[in-house]
Design a protein around this motif. Structure first.
Motif, mmCIF file in Angstrom:
data_model
loop_
_atom_site.group_PDB
_atom_site.id
_atom_site.type_symbol
_atom_site.label_atom_id
_atom_site.label_comp_id
_atom_site.label_asym_id
_atom_site.label_seq_id
_atom_site.Cartn_x
_atom_site.Cartn_y
_atom_site.Cartn_z
ATOM 1 N N VAL A 11 61.611 32.671 53.942
ATOM 2 C CA VAL A 11 60.957 31.881 52.901
ATOM 3 C C VAL A 11 61.739 32.124 51.623
ATOM 4 O O VAL A 11 61.961 33.275 51.229
ATOM 5 N N ALA A 12 62.176 31.025 51.003
ATOM 6 C CA ALA A 12 63.094 31.167 49.875
ATOM 7 C C ALA A 12 62.729 30.251 48.713
ATOM 8 O O ALA A 12 62.193 29.169 48.905
ATOM 9 N N LYS A 13 63.086 30.703 47.524
ATOM 10 C CA LYS A 13 62.921 29.945 46.279
ATOM 11 C C LYS A 13 64.311 29.682 45.712
ATOM 12 O O LYS A 13 64.858 30.498 44.992
ATOM 13 N N PRO A 14 64.908 28.540 46.066
ATOM 14 C CA PRO A 14 66.260 28.274 45.575
ATOM 15 C C PRO A 14 66.268 27.779 44.132
ATOM 16 O O PRO A 14 65.303 27.210 43.642
ATOM 17 N N HIS A 43 65.142 32.642 42.486
ATOM 18 C CA HIS A 43 66.492 32.319 41.995
ATOM 19 C C HIS A 43 67.599 32.548 43.021
ATOM 20 O O HIS A 43 68.663 33.058 42.690
ATOM 21 N N GLN A 44 67.346 32.147 44.241
ATOM 22 C CA GLN A 44 68.347 32.301 45.285
ATOM 23 C C GLN A 44 69.272 31.084 45.334
ATOM 24 O O GLN A 44 68.832 29.960 45.148
ATOM 25 N N THR A 45 70.528 31.331 45.611
ATOM 26 C CA THR A 45 71.461 30.218 45.812
ATOM 27 C C THR A 45 71.345 29.750 47.262
ATOM 28 O O THR A 45 70.925 30.535 48.147
ATOM 29 N N PRO A 46 71.722 28.516 47.545
ATOM 30 C CA PRO A 46 71.741 28.074 48.948
ATOM 31 C C PRO A 46 72.593 29.006 49.821
ATOM 32 O O PRO A 46 72.221 29.299 50.967
ATOM 33 N N GLU A 47 73.705 29.489 49.287
ATOM 34 C CA GLU A 47 74.566 30.404 50.047
ATOM 35 C C GLU A 47 73.826 31.692 50.401
ATOM 36 O O GLU A 47 73.922 32.170 51.539
ATOM 37 N N GLN A 48 73.090 32.247 49.443
ATOM 38 C CA GLN A 48 72.332 33.469 49.716
ATOM 39 C C GLN A 48 71.258 33.226 50.772
ATOM 40 O O GLN A 48 71.037 34.066 51.649
ATOM 41 N N ILE A 49 70.611 32.081 50.700
ATOM 42 C CA ILE A 49 69.542 31.765 51.642
ATOM 43 C C ILE A 49 70.102 31.625 53.057
ATOM 44 O O ILE A 49 69.559 32.193 54.012
ATOM 45 N N ASP A 51 72.978 32.813 54.197
ATOM 46 C CA ASP A 51 73.457 34.128 54.620
ATOM 47 C C ASP A 51 72.305 34.981 55.149
ATOM 48 O O ASP A 51 72.424 35.622 56.199
ATOM 49 N N THR A 52 71.203 35.006 54.423
ATOM 50 C CA THR A 52 70.044 35.793 54.844
ATOM 51 C C THR A 52 69.515 35.297 56.181
ATOM 52 O O THR A 52 69.229 36.092 57.082
ATOM 53 N N ALA A 53 69.385 33.991 56.334
ATOM 54 C CA ALA A 53 68.852 33.426 57.583
ATOM 55 C C ALA A 53 69.728 33.806 58.772
ATOM 56 O O ALA A 53 69.215 34.168 59.837
ATOM 57 N N ILE A 54 71.032 33.748 58.594
ATOM 58 C CA ILE A 54 71.939 34.086 59.688
ATOM 59 C C ILE A 54 71.899 35.593 59.970
ATOM 60 O O ILE A 54 71.788 36.010 61.129
ATOM 61 N N GLN A 55 71.945 36.405 58.920
ATOM 62 C CA GLN A 55 71.911 37.861 59.101
ATOM 63 C C GLN A 55 70.617 38.323 59.754
ATOM 64 O O GLN A 55 70.613 39.268 60.546
ATOM 65 N N GLU A 56 69.515 37.662 59.416
ATOM 66 C CA GLU A 56 68.204 38.056 59.936
ATOM 67 C C GLU A 56 67.862 37.372 61.260
ATOM 68 O O GLU A 56 66.771 37.548 61.782
ATOM 69 N N ASP A 57 68.802 36.576 61.783
ATOM 70 C CA ASP A 57 68.588 35.849 63.036
ATOM 71 C C ASP A 57 67.302 35.021 62.971
ATOM 72 O O ASP A 57 66.476 35.026 63.885
ATOM 73 N N VAL A 77 71.662 23.472 51.524
ATOM 74 C CA VAL A 77 71.280 24.398 52.601
ATOM 75 C C VAL A 77 71.632 23.795 53.962
ATOM 76 O O VAL A 77 72.228 24.466 54.816
ATOM 77 N N ILE A 78 71.307 22.522 54.167
ATOM 78 C CA ILE A 78 71.625 21.845 55.428
ATOM 79 C C ILE A 78 73.140 21.839 55.648
ATOM 80 O O ILE A 78 73.636 22.129 56.746
ATOM 81 N N GLU A 79 73.894 21.514 54.614
ATOM 82 C CA GLU A 79 75.360 21.471 54.698
ATOM 83 C C GLU A 79 75.931 22.848 55.076
ATOM 84 O O GLU A 79 76.810 22.951 55.939
ATOM 85 N N LEU A 80 75.422 23.892 54.449
ATOM 86 C CA LEU A 80 75.906 25.241 54.740
ATOM 87 C C LEU A 80 75.560 25.681 56.158
ATOM 88 O O LEU A 80 76.361 26.352 56.821
ATOM 89 N N LEU A 81 74.391 25.312 56.643
ATOM 90 C CA LEU A 81 74.027 25.638 58.021
ATOM 91 C C LEU A 81 74.986 24.959 58.995
ATOM 92 O O LEU A 81 75.410 25.571 59.984
#
Length: 137
Positions: A11-14, A43-49, A51-57, A77-81
């Protein structure tokens, strides 16, 4: 390769939005429903979000956006995924999102949008019904 264990949701607040009460309410509702929730804070960036999703599986990312930057932030976020070959992570969100912006967001890959007035029960039920169903089918 069956997926086991509880559904994992980031759960993120970009962006610059500083209001996180709704995100915390959703995070708690998902947790109380038996899901593992990783709340990233403000205040999360899409990149941070991503990264977290991938690291946390994570199985899903729930974005809460009240700032009006939903079109830009969801798209990033969609583009980065896609770039990270992590399109199996479902993206859903909520906040102050005009009705006319919802169809374009869904076309780019946002699975669901919850607007003000959506109940925590409806969100929990949607996540349970729609996250991981492809993996379990």
């Amino acid at each position: 390769m069956g997926v086991t264990g509880p559904i994992r949701v980031v759960v993120a607040k970009p962006g610059l939005d500083g209001h996180d009460r709704g995100a915390k309410v959703i995070a708690r509702a998902l947790r109380d429903a038996g899901m593992e929730v990783i709340y990233t804070g403000l205040h999360q960036t899409p990149e941070q979000i991503v990264d977290t999703a991938i690291q946390e599986d994570a199985d899903a990312i729930g974005l809460s956006i009240l700032s009006g930057a939903h079109n830009t932030l969801f798209a990033k976020v969609i583009e980065l995924l896609k770039e990270r070959d992590a399109e199996d992570i479902k993206v859903f969100g909520g906040g102050i999102i005009p009705d006319e912006d919802i169809p374009p967001l869904k076309r780019i890959g946002v699975a669901e949008i919850f607007t003000p007035g959506a109940t925590t029960t409806a969100i929990v039920e949607w996540v349970n019904a729609n996250v991981r169903q492809a993996a379990e089918a």
